[in-house]
Design a protein around this motif. Sequence first.
Motif, PDB file in Angstrom:
ATOM      1  N   VAL A   6      16.452  31.464   3.160  1.00  0.00           N
ATOM      2  CA  VAL A   6      15.508  31.118   2.105  1.00  0.00           C
ATOM      3  C   VAL A   6      15.172  32.398   1.362  1.00  0.00           C
ATOM      4  O   VAL A   6      14.704  33.365   1.948  1.00  0.00           O
ATOM      5  CB  VAL A   6      14.226  30.486   2.689  1.00  0.00           C
ATOM      6  N   HIS A  10      13.672  30.976  -4.917  1.00  0.00           N
ATOM      7  CA  HIS A  10      14.281  29.660  -4.808  1.00  0.00           C
ATOM      8  C   HIS A  10      13.903  28.797  -6.014  1.00  0.00           C
ATOM      9  O   HIS A  10      13.106  29.192  -6.859  1.00  0.00           O
ATOM     10  CB  HIS A  10      13.926  28.983  -3.481  1.00  0.00           C
ATOM     11  N   ARG A  11      14.485  27.623  -6.086  1.00  0.00           N
ATOM     12  CA  ARG A  11      14.347  26.740  -7.259  1.00  0.00           C
ATOM     13  C   ARG A  11      12.888  26.445  -7.612  1.00  0.00           C
ATOM     14  O   ARG A  11      12.504  26.512  -8.783  1.00  0.00           O
ATOM     15  CB  ARG A  11      15.112  25.446  -7.016  1.00  0.00           C
TER      16      ARG A  11
END
Length: 165
Positions: A6, A10-11
Amino acid sequence: MTNTKVTFWHRDRLTGLIVYPLGDVLAQLISGRISVLRIFIMALAGGIIYAWEIPKWFDWIRNNLQNPFARAFAAVVYFNPLWIMRHFLLVIMATEFHRLLVWDNYPVFFMTSVNSFFGAILVSVFCNYAIQNWITTERRFMASSIFSGFMAMYYALSKVWLERP
């Protein structure tokens, strides 16, 4: 055991970093003043605070509530007057910091948040129902961010309409 990496970017974090300040820029255009500091603070709030807490809450809803109306209600309850007030306080921190130093302003901030919340309750219930029940899990934060961008415009208007100096 799977090895999933992770990353910080991230998005959801990128979505929050971009979509929240975009919605707020539209709100600023409505109010007639553009603040670069406010854009920066909304980007940080969207990319750090909201991108962390909202997907966590949406995961809890998905994992614990099966009834579609309960899911919508849980989302609406999350974005309650205290959440709205925190959002207002972030805006005020960027634009009128001195108002945060006067304790008598806080009841006004809270009542503005309560009035905003109940003023948009029908739209909020419908949109949160759609987000929780019609949008895929992977797209929920994006959908919520877009809806929140529209709500930022509403909050900007309600701050002008509902808040008494």
